[in-house]
Scaffold this motif. Structure first.
Motif, mmCIF file in Angstrom:
data_model
loop_
_atom_site.group_PDB
_atom_site.id
_atom_site.type_symbol
_atom_site.label_atom_id
_atom_site.label_comp_id
_atom_site.label_asym_id
_atom_site.label_seq_id
_atom_site.Cartn_x
_atom_site.Cartn_y
_atom_site.Cartn_z
ATOM 1 N N SER A 100 125.626 45.546 45.604
ATOM 2 C CA SER A 100 125.201 45.185 44.255
ATOM 3 C C SER A 100 126.351 45.419 43.282
ATOM 4 N N GLU B 154 124.997 50.405 43.568
ATOM 5 C CA GLU B 154 123.869 51.280 43.912
ATOM 6 C C GLU B 154 123.171 50.865 45.199
ATOM 7 N N TRP B 155 123.230 49.567 45.541
ATOM 8 C CA TRP B 155 122.538 49.080 46.732
ATOM 9 C C TRP B 155 123.523 48.414 47.683
ATOM 10 N N TRP C 198 119.914 49.346 51.712
ATOM 11 C CA TRP C 198 119.794 50.792 51.567
ATOM 12 C C TRP C 198 120.441 51.285 50.281
ATOM 13 N N ASN C 199 119.943 52.431 49.812
ATOM 14 C CA ASN C 199 120.414 53.031 48.574
ATOM 15 C C ASN C 199 121.668 53.853 48.833
ATOM 16 N N THR C 200 122.694 53.646 48.052
ATOM 17 C CA THR C 200 123.970 54.304 48.305
ATOM 18 C C THR C 200 124.025 55.731 47.774
ATOM 19 N N ARG C 201 123.038 56.146 47.009
ATOM 20 C CA ARG C 201 122.991 57.541 46.547
ATOM 21 C C ARG C 201 122.320 58.434 47.589
ATOM 22 N N SER C 202 121.224 57.917 48.139
ATOM 23 C CA SER C 202 120.457 58.724 49.103
ATOM 24 C C SER C 202 120.755 58.374 50.550
ATOM 25 N N LYS D 218 119.087 56.143 52.091
ATOM 26 C CA LYS D 218 117.802 55.778 52.685
ATOM 27 C C LYS D 218 117.567 54.265 52.626
ATOM 28 N N LYS E 53 115.652 50.792 52.170
ATOM 29 C CA LYS E 53 114.497 50.269 51.439
ATOM 30 C C LYS E 53 113.789 49.208 52.269
#
Length: 333
Positions: free
Chosen positions: A172, A176-177, A190-194, A196, A198
């Motif tokens: 993104s 972030e994604w 997936w989320n780049t902070r966690s 995890k 989606k």
């Protein structure tokens, strides 16, 4: 953004019997010769104005497509075997990332100078870069994807794929994604902070191409068995399946239109196709130029984009030619 050259080359031979002069497809509105021999990789900016060209003989070129002017020539080193295998232009057009087998470089499109050289822990298959070059995403041969904050140095290693090469990645604009496609038959948002996931999109073949639309509402994936999909990222459901022929078919490049109504794809066999994201219907088709139009030959479409208004499709092919195509008028789905 991705390394599909080996897979595409295997499928390229099926089109060698086609002679360009006999094909009844619309003509391009502009042609640009960007390499005398051929390309190793290419990327086009989000607005279709600039292109990164990794050529067989002349390293890396950064081109202004509006004037067909070569702005910069870059090289990673003097080793001819270290040609670029993957590249990307940041959404704001301020940075370029280029990668060879083991290393990647971030370049300024303003000065033409590198910000730095970095080494990856495994062979690089695909790359993406966020707005202003803040974040980088690497898809690696060992099945990992690495998200890097280039300001703080933070690295997140995503291990959600099953030890199979991550052949295509997208990121993104804000970093972030991450969207990764792998030979493990899966594409994962997936989320780049966690770190995890989606959504996990299962396929019946190796995933060789992934792409996100500009608004983050849709995603595109394709595999090696003539299967390609548009996904709704608000629900995780399938929006459409492209009306590909039921045969072996690899898509080598994909990009959503600015309004998200269309997705354009490139493939071996010189195919350039415009699709409806809502129905998956084919709306228009073109054929990329070859070096000798009177002899049976082929070309892999390595990069594809729309201009800012969505009125034209821009392509770069392995034959060494960039081309511009008029979207309108459309065929009826």
């Amino acid at each position: 953004m991705n390394l599909v050259r080996k897979i595409c080359a295997a499928f390229l031979s099926i089109s060698l019997f086609i002679i360009a002069g006999c094909e009844n497809t619309p003509e391009s509105v502009a042609d640009w010769k960007h390499a005398a021999v051929g390309l190793l990789d290419a990327s086009i900016s989000e607005d279709g104005r600039f292109a990164v060209i990794g050529s067989v003989n002349h390293g890396i070129g950064y081109w202004n497509l509006e004037t067909n002017e070569l702005l910069y020539e870059w090289r990673h080193n003097d080793n001819p075997e270290d040609g670029i295998l993957a590249s990307d232009i940041s959404p704001d057009g301020s940075r370029v990332i280029t990668a060879d087998r083991q290393n990647f470089v971030i370049w300024s499109t303003v000065t033409g100078k590198p910000y730095g050289y970095w080494q990856a822990p495994a062979k690089i298959y695909s790359v993406a870069i966020s707005r202003k070059g803040r974040y980088v995403l690497l898809g690696l041969q060992n099945g990992n994807a690495i998200h890097i904050d280039m300001t703080t140095g933070r690295r997140l290693v995503f291990t959600g794929h099953r030890d199979e090469a991550v052949s295509s990645v997208d990121l993104s604009a804000n970093g972030e994604w991450a969207f990764t496609g792998s030979h493990d038959y899966r594409a994962i948002l997936w989320n780049t902070r966690s770190g995890k996931p989606k959504y996990i999109f299962e396929h019946d073949s190796r995933v060789t191409q992934v792409a996100l639309d500009r608004k983050g509402l849709q995603a595109f994936t394709s595999g090696t068995r003539g299967n390609a999909f548009v996904w709704d990222l608000t629900t995780g459901g399938q929006r459409s399946r492209l009306a590909l022929k039921p045969r072996e078919y690899v898509i080598s490049a994909a990009r959503f239109s600015p309004d998200g109504k269309w997705v354009a794809t490139g493939a071996p066999g010189r195919d350039i196709i415009l699709w409806s994201t809502q129905s998956g219907a084919k709306l228009k088709q073109w054929k990329a130029k070859t070096r000798n139009q009177w002899k049976p030959s082929g070309a892999i479409v390595y990069a594809i984009a729309f201009d800012a208004e969505g009125k034209h499709v821009i392509t770069e092919a392995s034959s060494g030619f960039g081309q511009k195509w008029a979207v309108l008028p459309l065929s009826q789905p």
